[in-house]
Design a protein around this motif. Structure first.
Motif, PDB file in Angstrom:
ATOM      1  N   PRO A 157       2.446  -9.064 -31.322  1.00 40.31           N
ATOM      2  CA  PRO A 157       1.974  -7.888 -30.579  1.00 40.31           C
ATOM      3  C   PRO A 157       2.763  -7.687 -29.287  1.00 40.31           C
ATOM      4  O   PRO A 157       3.211  -8.648 -28.653  1.00 40.31           O
ATOM      5  CB  PRO A 157       0.509  -8.226 -30.291  1.00 40.31           C
ATOM      6  CG  PRO A 157       0.113  -9.123 -31.423  1.00 40.31           C
ATOM      7  CD  PRO A 157       1.337  -9.951 -31.726  1.00 40.31           C
ATOM      8  N   ALA A 158       2.908  -6.451 -28.903  1.00 42.74           N
ATOM      9  CA  ALA A 158       3.782  -6.091 -27.784  1.00 42.74           C
ATOM     10  C   ALA A 158       3.422  -6.797 -26.482  1.00 42.74           C
ATOM     11  O   ALA A 158       4.289  -7.075 -25.651  1.00 42.74           O
ATOM     12  CB  ALA A 158       3.771  -4.583 -27.580  1.00 42.74           C
ATOM     13  N   ASP A 159       2.131  -7.081 -26.290  1.00 37.74           N
ATOM     14  CA  ASP A 159       1.723  -7.681 -25.019  1.00 37.74           C
ATOM     15  C   ASP A 159       1.795  -9.209 -25.016  1.00 37.74           C
ATOM     16  O   ASP A 159       1.465  -9.841 -24.012  1.00 37.74           O
ATOM     17  CB  ASP A 159       0.302  -7.240 -24.666  1.00 37.74           C
ATOM     18  CG  ASP A 159      -0.731  -7.720 -25.690  1.00 37.74           C
ATOM     19  OD1 ASP A 159      -0.326  -8.213 -26.773  1.00 37.74           O
ATOM     20  OD2 ASP A 159      -1.941  -7.599 -25.420  1.00 37.74           O
ATOM     21  N   THR A 160       2.258  -9.804 -26.121  1.00 38.57           N
ATOM     22  CA  THR A 160       2.291 -11.266 -26.227  1.00 38.57           C
ATOM     23  C   THR A 160       3.096 -11.908 -25.110  1.00 38.57           C
ATOM     24  O   THR A 160       2.723 -12.953 -24.569  1.00 38.57           O
ATOM     25  CB  THR A 160       2.877 -11.695 -27.589  1.00 38.57           C
ATOM     26  OG1 THR A 160       2.075 -11.171 -28.638  1.00 38.57           O
ATOM     27  CG2 THR A 160       2.930 -13.221 -27.710  1.00 38.57           C
ATOM     28  N   GLU A 168       4.105 -10.414 -22.201  1.00 37.84           N
ATOM     29  CA  GLU A 168       3.931  -9.846 -20.874  1.00 37.84           C
ATOM     30  C   GLU A 168       3.378 -10.895 -19.920  1.00 37.84           C
ATOM     31  O   GLU A 168       2.626 -11.783 -20.305  1.00 37.84           O
ATOM     32  CB  GLU A 168       2.977  -8.645 -20.938  1.00 37.84           C
ATOM     33  CG  GLU A 168       3.551  -7.442 -21.676  1.00 37.84           C
ATOM     34  CD  GLU A 168       2.547  -6.308 -21.768  1.00 37.84           C
ATOM     35  OE1 GLU A 168       1.400  -6.491 -21.305  1.00 37.84           O
ATOM     36  OE2 GLU A 168       2.903  -5.247 -22.321  1.00 37.84           O
ATOM     37  N   THR A 192      12.955  -7.742 -27.579  1.00 35.31           N
ATOM     38  CA  THR A 192      11.806  -8.348 -26.908  1.00 35.31           C
ATOM     39  C   THR A 192      12.226  -8.869 -25.539  1.00 35.31           C
ATOM     40  O   THR A 192      13.397  -8.804 -25.165  1.00 35.31           O
ATOM     41  CB  THR A 192      11.253  -9.528 -27.728  1.00 35.31           C
ATOM     42  OG1 THR A 192      12.145 -10.659 -27.593  1.00 35.31           O
ATOM     43  CG2 THR A 192      11.127  -9.172 -29.203  1.00 35.31           C
TER      44      THR A 192
END
Length: 268
Positions: free
Chosen positions: A37-40, A42, A65
């Motif tokens: 997932p994109a927020d992994t 962050e 990424t």
């Protein structure tokens, strides 16, 4: 008051694969990371260090990424008659952003000295690579109460060939030699925190900067929360517990969750 209490902690979370994985495994691992997932990733500084033959492939897969890719070693010269060695320009050409230097296995089995480590650190910085420098006390030094002296010696050595202005490109990993590998004993979080504070103070005396210090040595899902909760531990350098991508992702989530829970306290 510790300098760690004055700013938001953005944890470093990384793994080195040592001499493990073939090409398809390396690519599959990287693809699984890229599909997370994109927020992994962050609010974290995530990195992986594949074996040399797969750096380019892994870097290409992870290019979209924020995960950094690096090497596990390098030579201090740019080119020349150094059979079997890898230079800084070669790492950069493969897409590496950082390089691990001075791991205890290199020091023990390949006779790397503090002086060799210092030359490699200077070369890494010269070629725009972040130098992730491993230091640690042996079982004998630990038993004799010589941990602080061993860490100060290695810390002073690793900075010896670089100007203070370049020190922002250095990250230190405290890896007690007695805690590394199969059967290793993880350092107690409070003990590790004390050593991190000591390393940071030595580094601050040398270059005037707050250098990030990561803990490595039998890090796993069971102890990662307690370790990252310590104020002076800026991140975790993980071995076998992260060699399966699911294990790595589980630790990333646990570390980020712990930091978020403690952030109000750490930001005082």
């Amino acid at each position: 008051m510790s300098s760690a209490m004055h700013k938001k902690k953005i944890p470093w979370i990384g793994t080195g694969w040592k001499m493990n994985k073939l090409g398809a495994e390396a690519a599959g691992y990287a693809a699984s990371l890229a599909a997370a997932p994109a927020d992994t990733f962050e609010e974290a500084k995530v990195f992986v260090l594949p074996p040399f033959p797969y750096i380019r492939d892994v870097a290409r897969i992870l290019a979209g990424t924020s995960v950094s890719v690096g090497g596990q070693n390098m030579h201090w010269n740019d080119a020349g008659a150094w059979t079997g060695e890898i230079s800084g320009p070669m790492l950069r050409d493969c897409g590496a952003a950082l390089v691990e230097i001075g791991h205890s296995e290199r020091r023990m089995h390949f006779n790397e000295t503090d002086e060799a480590v210092a030359l490699k650190v200077a070369a890494a910085i010269r070629h725009g690579l972040l130098a992730l420098v491993c230091i640690g006390d042996t079982k004998e030094e630990f038993a004799a109460g010589g941990t602080a002296d061993a860490l100060e010696r290695q810390t002073r050595a690793l900075f010896s060939q670089v100007p203070a202005s370049a020190s922002a490109n250095i990250v230190i990993a405290y890896e007690p030699v007695w805690s590394i590998g199969e059967g290793g004993t993880p350092a107690e979080p409070r003990f590790a925190n004390q050593q991190h504070a000591h390393i940071k103070q030595v580094a601050r005396d040398i270059c005037g900067l707050d250098v990030p210090v990561l803990y490595g040595g039998s890090v796993n899902l069971d102890n990662c929360r307690a370790l990252i909760a310590e104020p002076e531990i800026d991140g975790l350098f993980i071995g076998r517990a992260a060699w399966q991508v699911s294990g790595f992702l589980d630790i990333i989530r646990a570390v980020k969750e712990t930091v978020r829970e403690r952030q109000p306290e750490q930001a005082l």
